[in-house]
Design a protein around this motif. Structure first.
Motif, short mmCIF file in Angstrom:
data_model
loop_
_atom_site.label_atom_id
_atom_site.label_comp_id
_atom_site.label_asym_id
_atom_site.label_seq_id
_atom_site.Cartn_x
_atom_site.Cartn_y
_atom_site.Cartn_z
N ASN A 197 -2.53 -2.97 1.28
CA ASN A 197 -1.81 -3.12 2.45
C ASN A 197 -3.03 -3.41 3.25
O ASN A 197 -4.22 -2.85 3.53
N ASN A 250 -3.66 7.61 2.74
CA ASN A 250 -3.55 6.45 1.99
C ASN A 250 -4.07 6.38 0.30
O ASN A 250 -5.39 7.36 -0.44
N GLU A 292 -7.11 9.35 5.67
CA GLU A 292 -6.23 9.15 6.16
C GLU A 292 -4.85 9.28 5.01
O GLU A 292 -3.79 8.55 5.76
N ASN A 312 -3.94 -0.96 6.07
CA ASN A 312 -4.57 -0.40 6.20
C ASN A 312 -6.00 -0.07 5.46
O ASN A 312 -7.06 0.47 5.95
N LEU A 318 -10.00 5.15 2.99
CA LEU A 318 -8.60 5.30 2.86
C LEU A 318 -7.58 6.24 3.00
O LEU A 318 -6.42 7.07 3.60
N ASP A 365 -4.72 1.58 -2.40
CA ASP A 365 -4.52 0.84 -1.52
C ASP A 365 -4.16 -0.43 -0.32
O ASP A 365 -5.77 -1.58 -1.03
#
Length: 358
Positions: free
Chosen positions: A195, A189, A187, A198, A184, A193
């Motif tokens: 989401n 994020n 990228e 994601n 994560l 996270d």
């Protein structure tokens, strides 16, 4: 008269039996009070300190280990073992508080709590340290053999792990939060996270790492790295320190995209049968000389300011292992995710591990 004599003897036997039973219960209870049951991570205390505590107090320590916060929680919830002390991580302490599994600390029984550096007190997962006492803290990063990896790889970013030149030479941590968090953060994020898109993309990215993965394990990675059986390993900072002590070719790096900043604290679960001994052990570990000895043995950063003064300056001045919390920047503490979201993290990581074996 004979019947009366028999009755008197019967009463005497019953009384003696009751006295024996009471003595047996008392002695059993007394024996129980002399036992302290601790649940901790593997290889996370100097065994000599346990011996020293037993010698000083006469209290026998029963010591058990776990390999993940989630495994520890399951065992505590089962109630199968009456643990007196447990050492969970930040987000898990918050979760255990919500589940009403912890005893609130009586700070009047703590001796040496003021030895703790103020930056480790009153953190978000336990305001005012109502339930926990700081034990160790650190970061998640990458340790690598500078004589083995290509010279242009400095592991200042997580993406370096995906470099094709590292085929079959990387050791990974067997942890869903850690490995999903790395994918994560690589990228841009958050490690927290929620989401689902994601998260699924993070698992797909981990699958691209398969060719480079030598093994996914826990404590074994230290010996493998020390013996040059792998070039690179995702590790917690204390493990990196231990590896570097034994192998001078090792370097520790914390990627600039961010890292997991973690805190492990001591708590008293409601399963405790010997609260007095629990406080004695906490106070024993708060003593600067003991906390320093533990830090030297384990390699992790101590939150005990007085203990830090007893450690070599070249250790405490190394910002890789004793960074200023206010300057870490993108480091994140794991949050207590919902059960459904945690299950998704675990399911995706399990999918990655299964595919890695194929």
């Amino acid at each position: 008269m004979k019947k009366l004599l028999i009755s008197a003897l019967s009463i005497l036997v019953i009384c003696l039996g009751l006295l024996y039973s009471r003595d047996f219960i008392d002695s059993s209870s007394s024996g129980e009070k002399q036992t302290l049951t601790i649940f901790n991570w593997g290889e996370y205390i100097d065994p000599d300190l346990i011996k020293k505590f037993e010698a000083e107090t006469g209290i026998k320590v029963v010591y058990e280990t776990f390999d993940s916060n989630e495994a520890m929680l399951t065992k505590i919830q089962s109630g199968s073992t009456p643990y007196d002390l447990v050492i969970p991580s930040d987000y898990m302490i918050k979760k255990m508080k919500k589940l009403d599994l912890l005893k609130k600390l009586d700070h009047s029984k703590l001796e040496g709590f003021d030895n703790i550096d103020k930056q480790f007190i009153n953190l978000s997962f336990d305001p005012n340290n109502e339930y926990s006492v700081p034990y160790f803290w650190g970061t998640l990063g990458i340790v690598y053999n500078k004589t083995k990896v290509p010279s242009d790889l400095k592991f200042e970013k997580w993406d370096d792990l995906w470099d094709a030149r590292l085929e079959n030479n990387i050791l990974l941590i067997d942890g869903a939060r850690e490995m999903m968090g790395i994918a994560l953060q690589s990228e841009g994020n958050s490690v927290n996270d929620t989401n689902e898109v994601n998260l699924n993309l993070a698992e797909k990215k981990l699958e691209l790492l398969h060719k480079n993965v030598k093994a996914i394990n826990a404590d074994e990675k230290k010996m493998l790295m020390i013996n040059n059986e792998a070039w690179v390993s995702v590790v917690f900072s204390g493990d990196a320190s231990a590896i570097m002590t034994e192998n001078e070719n090792m370097v520790y790096s914390v990627p600039k995209e961010g890292t997991n900043l973690w805190f492990d604290n001591i708590v008293i679960p409601k399963t405790s049968k010997n609260e007095d001994a629990a406080y004695k052990f906490i106070n024993f570990m708060l003593r600067p000389e003991n906390a320093a000895q533990n830090a030297k043995f384990i390699g992790y950063a101590t939150p005990n300011e007085k203990a830090k003064e007893l450690l070599p300056e070249d250790v405490t001045s190394d910002e890789q292992f004793y960074p200023d919390l206010s300057s870490i920047g993108k480091a994140e503490v794991y949050e207590d995710l919902s059960p459904e979201m945690l299950q998704l993290y675990n399911d995706l990581f399990l999918k990655f591990k299964i595919n890695n074996r194929n």
